[in-house]
Design a protein around this motif. Structure first.
Motif, PDB file in Angstrom:
ATOM      1  N   PHE A   1      -7.695  42.992   5.926  1.00 32.94           N
ATOM      2  CA  PHE A   1      -6.998  44.440   5.552  1.00 32.94           C
ATOM      3  C   PHE A   1      -7.753  45.461   6.334  1.00 32.94           C
ATOM      4  O   PHE A   1      -8.919  45.867   5.974  1.00 32.94           O
ATOM      5  N   PRO A   2      -7.129  46.026   7.510  1.00 31.04           N
ATOM      6  CA  PRO A   2      -7.705  47.109   8.312  1.00 31.04           C
ATOM      7  C   PRO A   2      -8.107  48.191   7.282  1.00 31.04           C
ATOM      8  O   PRO A   2      -7.146  48.782   6.590  1.00 31.04           O
ATOM      9  N   PRO A   3      -9.108  48.776   7.358  1.00 29.76           N
ATOM     10  CA  PRO A   3      -9.603  49.890   6.641  1.00 29.76           C
ATOM     11  C   PRO A   3      -8.654  50.890   6.686  1.00 29.76           C
ATOM     12  O   PRO A   3      -8.719  51.926   5.770  1.00 29.76           O
ATOM     13  N   GLN A   4      -8.342  51.416   7.971  1.00 37.69           N
ATOM     14  CA  GLN A   4      -7.487  52.699   8.024  1.00 37.69           C
ATOM     15  C   GLN A   4      -6.093  52.632   7.328  1.00 37.69           C
ATOM     16  O   GLN A   4      -5.570  53.496   7.090  1.00 37.69           O
ATOM     17  N   LYS A   5      -5.722  51.569   7.331  1.00 33.02           N
ATOM     18  CA  LYS A   5      -4.367  51.049   6.574  1.00 33.02           C
ATOM     19  C   LYS A   5      -4.445  50.609   4.987  1.00 33.02           C
ATOM     20  O   LYS A   5      -3.536  50.984   4.165  1.00 33.02           O
ATOM     21  N   ALA A   6      -5.551  50.042   4.576  1.00 31.00           N
ATOM     22  CA  ALA A   6      -5.426  49.392   3.129  1.00 31.00           C
ATOM     23  C   ALA A   6      -6.809  49.269   2.801  1.00 31.00           C
ATOM     24  O   ALA A   6      -7.577  48.588   2.731  1.00 31.00           O
TER      25      ALA A   6
ATOM     26  N   ARG B   1     -31.487  36.710 -18.544  1.00 29.46           N
ATOM     27  CA  ARG B   1     -31.010  37.863 -17.555  1.00 29.46           C
ATOM     28  C   ARG B   1     -30.188  37.130 -16.489  1.00 29.46           C
ATOM     29  O   ARG B   1     -29.410  37.990 -16.231  1.00 29.46           O
ATOM     30  N   LEU B   2     -30.398  35.943 -15.992  1.00 31.69           N
ATOM     31  CA  LEU B   2     -29.374  35.582 -15.196  1.00 31.69           C
ATOM     32  C   LEU B   2     -28.336  35.215 -15.622  1.00 31.69           C
ATOM     33  O   LEU B   2     -27.105  35.265 -15.019  1.00 31.69           O
ATOM     34  N   ASN B   3     -28.069  34.864 -16.849  1.00 35.71           N
ATOM     35  CA  ASN B   3     -26.722  34.551 -17.402  1.00 35.71           C
ATOM     36  C   ASN B   3     -25.968  35.973 -17.556  1.00 35.71           C
ATOM     37  O   ASN B   3     -24.979  35.980 -17.432  1.00 35.71           O
ATOM     38  N   LYS B   4     -26.714  36.928 -17.958  1.00 33.69           N
ATOM     39  CA  LYS B   4     -26.110  38.246 -18.021  1.00 33.69           C
ATOM     40  C   LYS B   4     -25.610  38.830 -16.671  1.00 33.69           C
ATOM     41  O   LYS B   4     -24.742  39.518 -16.792  1.00 33.69           O
ATOM     42  N   THR B   5     -26.557  38.436 -15.818  1.00 35.72           N
ATOM     43  CA  THR B   5     -26.106  38.967 -14.407  1.00 35.72           C
ATOM     44  C   THR B   5     -24.660  38.142 -13.876  1.00 35.72           C
ATOM     45  O   THR B   5     -23.689  38.767 -13.371  1.00 35.72           O
ATOM     46  N   PHE B   6     -24.588  36.941 -14.127  1.00 34.66           N
ATOM     47  CA  PHE B   6     -23.443  36.286 -13.850  1.00 34.66           C
ATOM     48  C   PHE B   6     -22.208  36.692 -14.704  1.00 34.66           C
ATOM     49  O   PHE B   6     -21.251  36.998 -14.419  1.00 34.66           O
ATOM     50  N   ALA B   7     -22.472  37.365 -16.011  1.00 38.07           N
ATOM     51  CA  ALA B   7     -21.547  37.702 -16.783  1.00 38.07           C
ATOM     52  C   ALA B   7     -21.035  38.928 -16.293  1.00 38.07           C
ATOM     53  O   ALA B   7     -19.676  39.200 -16.107  1.00 38.07           O
ATOM     54  N   LEU B   8     -22.032  39.814 -16.031  1.00 40.52           N
ATOM     55  CA  LEU B   8     -21.709  41.074 -15.309  1.00 40.52           C
ATOM     56  C   LEU B   8     -20.779  40.752 -14.144  1.00 40.52           C
ATOM     57  O   LEU B   8     -19.747  41.458 -13.751  1.00 40.52           O
ATOM     58  N   LEU B   9     -21.151  39.909 -13.048  1.00 44.03           N
ATOM     59  CA  LEU B   9     -20.182  39.652 -12.109  1.00 44.03           C
ATOM     60  C   LEU B   9     -19.074  39.215 -12.458  1.00 44.03           C
ATOM     61  O   LEU B   9     -18.027  39.527 -11.706  1.00 44.03           O
ATOM     62  N   ALA B  10     -18.825  38.380 -13.274  1.00 36.34           N
ATOM     63  CA  ALA B  10     -17.572  37.690 -13.733  1.00 36.34           C
ATOM     64  C   ALA B  10     -16.722  38.909 -14.211  1.00 36.34           C
ATOM     65  O   ALA B  10     -15.501  39.012 -13.982  1.00 36.34           O
ATOM     66  N   LEU B  11     -17.065  39.855 -14.742  1.00 31.49           N
ATOM     67  CA  LEU B  11     -16.737  41.150 -15.389  1.00 31.49           C
ATOM     68  C   LEU B  11     -15.966  41.940 -14.073  1.00 31.49           C
ATOM     69  O   LEU B  11     -14.978  42.326 -14.266  1.00 31.49           O
ATOM     70  N   ILE B  12     -16.801  42.267 -13.467  1.00 31.26           N
ATOM     71  CA  ILE B  12     -16.572  42.900 -12.114  1.00 31.26           C
ATOM     72  C   ILE B  12     -15.605  42.117 -11.453  1.00 31.26           C
ATOM     73  O   ILE B  12     -14.573  42.896 -10.897  1.00 31.26           O
ATOM     74  N   PHE B  13     -15.431  40.814 -11.129  1.00 30.23           N
ATOM     75  CA  PHE B  13     -14.384  40.089 -10.542  1.00 30.23           C
ATOM     76  C   PHE B  13     -13.149  40.464 -10.929  1.00 30.23           C
ATOM     77  O   PHE B  13     -11.972  40.665 -10.658  1.00 30.23           O
ATOM     78  N   GLY B  14     -13.149  40.146 -12.611  1.00 29.75           N
ATOM     79  CA  GLY B  14     -11.985  40.368 -13.381  1.00 29.75           C
ATOM     80  C   GLY B  14     -11.609  41.836 -13.185  1.00 29.75           C
ATOM     81  O   GLY B  14     -10.134  42.052 -13.152  1.00 29.75           O
ATOM     82  N   LEU B  15     -12.106  42.695 -13.202  1.00 31.34           N
ATOM     83  CA  LEU B  15     -11.794  44.282 -13.101  1.00 31.34           C
ATOM     84  C   LEU B  15     -11.226  44.382 -11.748  1.00 31.34           C
ATOM     85  O   LEU B  15     -10.228  45.141 -11.439  1.00 31.34           O
ATOM     86  N   GLY B  16     -11.929  43.753 -10.805  1.00 25.65           N
ATOM     87  CA  GLY B  16     -11.349  43.822  -9.218  1.00 25.65           C
ATOM     88  C   GLY B  16     -10.133  43.302  -9.064  1.00 25.65           C
ATOM     89  O   GLY B  16      -9.174  43.641  -8.506  1.00 25.65           O
ATOM     90  N   SER B  17      -9.787  42.329  -9.872  1.00 27.62           N
ATOM     91  CA  SER B  17      -8.523  41.358  -9.862  1.00 27.62           C
ATOM     92  C   SER B  17      -7.442  42.338 -10.443  1.00 27.62           C
ATOM     93  O   SER B  17      -6.311  42.254  -9.929  1.00 27.62           O
ATOM     94  N   LEU B  18      -7.758  42.895 -11.571  1.00 28.92           N
ATOM     95  CA  LEU B  18      -6.748  43.686 -12.390  1.00 28.92           C
ATOM     96  C   LEU B  18      -6.419  44.978 -11.288  1.00 28.92           C
ATOM     97  O   LEU B  18      -5.441  45.317 -11.162  1.00 28.92           O
ATOM     98  N   ILE B  19      -7.513  45.789 -10.731  1.00 33.81           N
ATOM     99  CA  ILE B  19      -7.077  46.522  -9.729  1.00 33.81           C
ATOM    100  C   ILE B  19      -6.512  46.255  -8.709  1.00 33.81           C
ATOM    101  O   ILE B  19      -5.378  47.121  -8.190  1.00 33.81           O
ATOM    102  N   TRP B  20      -6.659  44.961  -8.154  1.00 34.93           N
ATOM    103  CA  TRP B  20      -5.767  44.655  -7.012  1.00 34.93           C
ATOM    104  C   TRP B  20      -4.447  44.540  -7.115  1.00 34.93           C
ATOM    105  O   TRP B  20      -3.587  44.883  -6.482  1.00 34.93           O
ATOM    106  N   VAL B  21      -3.988  44.210  -8.612  1.00 37.18           N
ATOM    107  CA  VAL B  21      -2.625  43.977  -9.056  1.00 37.18           C
ATOM    108  C   VAL B  21      -1.750  45.376  -8.963  1.00 37.18           C
ATOM    109  O   VAL B  21      -0.842  45.349  -8.238  1.00 37.18           O
ATOM    110  N   PHE B  22      -2.722  46.388  -9.214  1.00 39.07           N
ATOM    111  CA  PHE B  22      -1.815  47.856  -8.911  1.00 39.07           C
ATOM    112  C   PHE B  22      -1.921  48.356  -7.601  1.00 39.07           C
ATOM    113  O   PHE B  22      -1.770  49.399  -7.451  1.00 39.07           O
ATOM    114  N   LEU B  23      -2.709  47.889  -6.624  1.00 40.72           N
ATOM    115  CA  LEU B  23      -2.731  48.317  -5.607  1.00 40.72           C
ATOM    116  C   LEU B  23      -1.686  48.137  -4.623  1.00 40.72           C
ATOM    117  O   LEU B  23      -0.943  47.202  -4.504  1.00 40.72           O
TER     118      LEU B  23
END
Length: 166
Positions: A63-68, A144-166
């Motif tokens: 994904f060229p940064p200047q276009k996408a 703490r490590l489990n919470k970090t994994f959960a946070l990353l999963a949440l971020i991946f989910g949000l990123g996937s949702l944002i991807w759909v709208f791009l």
């Protein structure tokens, strides 16, 4: 005078669960999980940031940064997060290993090589000490490590949702 059971422990010093715990706690990489909140998150951000050295060119090729810009950022962030997940997984597996060694009432050890394994039953006082260490020292690290994994999963989910709208 009666000898304590610690002195008659047949397990070599480097294979005793309490010493494995101390070694892990003091090691350069595994110590990260024991740091205060701010320092811990700085280390995680450090891994993520340096991972962009590899993630950025891969994302830019797709994904060229200047276009996408949005797709480039999401793709690069996801790839960089994969490196962070690998580091967290290594931390988690190391601390799980020590937790299991401390919690287990029997210690498997090798006297001189892989072919002569033995088992030693921990006396009650050592088992109690080791289980207290698990409860008050190791379990909070794993949480703490489990919470970090959960946070990353949440971020991946949000990123996937944002991807759909791009």
């Amino acid at each position: 005078m009666m000898e304590s059971s610690v002195s008659v422990c047949p397990v070599p010093s480097e294979q005793q669960p309490i010493n494995e715990y101390q070694e892990l706690k003091n090691s350069w990489f595994f110590r990260w999980a024991t740091l205060d909140e701010g320092s811990y998150w700085r280390k995680m951000a450090w891994i993520w940031g340096w991972s962009w050295l590899l993630a950025g060119p891969v994302a830019a090729a797709s994904f060229p940064p200047q276009k996408a810009v949005g797709q480039f950022m999401l793709c690069g962030g996801a790839i960089a997060s994969l490196f962070m997940i690998l580091a967290l997984l290594r931390l988690y597996l190391g601390w799980c290993y020590v937790r299991d060694r401390l919690s287990n009432p029997t210690v498997f050890y090798e006297e001189s090589g892989w072919y002569d394994g033995q088992c030693w039953d921990k006396p009650p006082e050592i088992l109690t000490r080791d289980r207290l260490i698990v409860t008050y020292q190791v379990q909070p690290i794993l949480q703490r490590l489990n919470k970090t994994f959960a946070l990353l999963a949440l971020i991946f989910g949000l990123g996937s949702l944002i991807w759909v709208f791009l």
